[in-house]
Scaffold this motif. Structure first.
Motif, mmCIF file in Angstrom:
data_model
loop_
_atom_site.group_PDB
_atom_site.id
_atom_site.type_symbol
_atom_site.label_atom_id
_atom_site.label_comp_id
_atom_site.label_asym_id
_atom_site.label_seq_id
_atom_site.Cartn_x
_atom_site.Cartn_y
_atom_site.Cartn_z
ATOM 1 N N SER A 33 -43.851 5.181 1.107
ATOM 2 C CA SER A 33 -44.877 6.186 1.365
ATOM 3 C C SER A 33 -45.369 6.148 2.803
ATOM 4 N N GLU A 34 -45.852 7.292 3.217
ATOM 5 C CA GLU A 34 -46.403 7.456 4.563
ATOM 6 C C GLU A 34 -47.686 6.647 4.741
ATOM 7 N N ASN A 35 -48.490 6.576 3.695
ATOM 8 C CA ASN A 35 -49.779 5.895 3.751
ATOM 9 C C ASN A 35 -49.826 4.701 2.811
ATOM 10 N N ASP A 41 -56.682 6.887 -0.505
ATOM 11 C CA ASP A 41 -56.551 7.330 -1.902
ATOM 12 C C ASP A 41 -55.458 8.386 -2.083
ATOM 13 N N TYR A 42 -54.464 8.390 -1.197
ATOM 14 C CA TYR A 42 -53.313 9.269 -1.341
ATOM 15 C C TYR A 42 -52.102 8.651 -0.637
ATOM 16 N N GLY A 44 -49.532 10.593 0.814
ATOM 17 C CA GLY A 44 -48.945 11.453 1.836
ATOM 18 C C GLY A 44 -47.492 11.703 1.464
ATOM 19 N N TYR A 68 -44.938 15.041 -1.618
ATOM 20 C CA TYR A 68 -46.238 14.841 -0.979
ATOM 21 C C TYR A 68 -47.275 14.589 -2.069
ATOM 22 N N ASN A 69 -48.092 13.558 -1.877
ATOM 23 C CA ASN A 69 -49.183 13.252 -2.805
ATOM 24 C C ASN A 69 -50.495 13.264 -2.039
ATOM 25 N N SER A 70 -51.470 14.006 -2.564
ATOM 26 C CA SER A 70 -52.782 14.093 -1.909
ATOM 27 C C SER A 70 -53.889 13.442 -2.729
ATOM 28 N N ASP A 71 -53.536 12.834 -3.873
ATOM 29 C CA ASP A 71 -54.561 12.245 -4.735
ATOM 30 C C ASP A 71 -53.929 11.204 -5.662
#
Length: 82
Positions: A33-35, A41-42, A44, A68-71
């Motif tokens: 993951s990017e983050n 809490d996501y 990215g 992409y995940n934002s949550d």
């Protein structure tokens, strides 16, 4: 999901993500993951992979799908650890 270091995602011969690897201790599925989900809490941008053993730093995942995940609350059942 346990942190395993940094990894790379390639799509169609192009590196699209330098990220952080987290892997399940039971089924060996992993995400790059990017983050860092322990700090934010996501996720990215991220990609998923599967393995037959633990992966390590420098893992390269070649895939045709990046997400992409934002949550992180949408990832029910997952816990994140170092």
């Amino acid at each position: 999901m346990v942190g395993r270091g940094s990894g790379y995602v390639w799509v169609d011969g192009e590196r699209v993500l330098n990220g952080i690897i987290f892997q399940c201790n039971k089924c060996y599925t992993f995400v790059i993951s990017e983050n860092n989900p322990l700090l934010l809490d996501y996720l990215g941008l991220y990609a998923r992979g599967s393995a037959n053993e633990f992966v390590g730093p420098g893992t390269v995942l070649s895939t045709n799908a990046i997400y992409y995940n934002s949550d992180l609350s949408t990832w029910t059942g997952y816990t994140w650890h170092y």
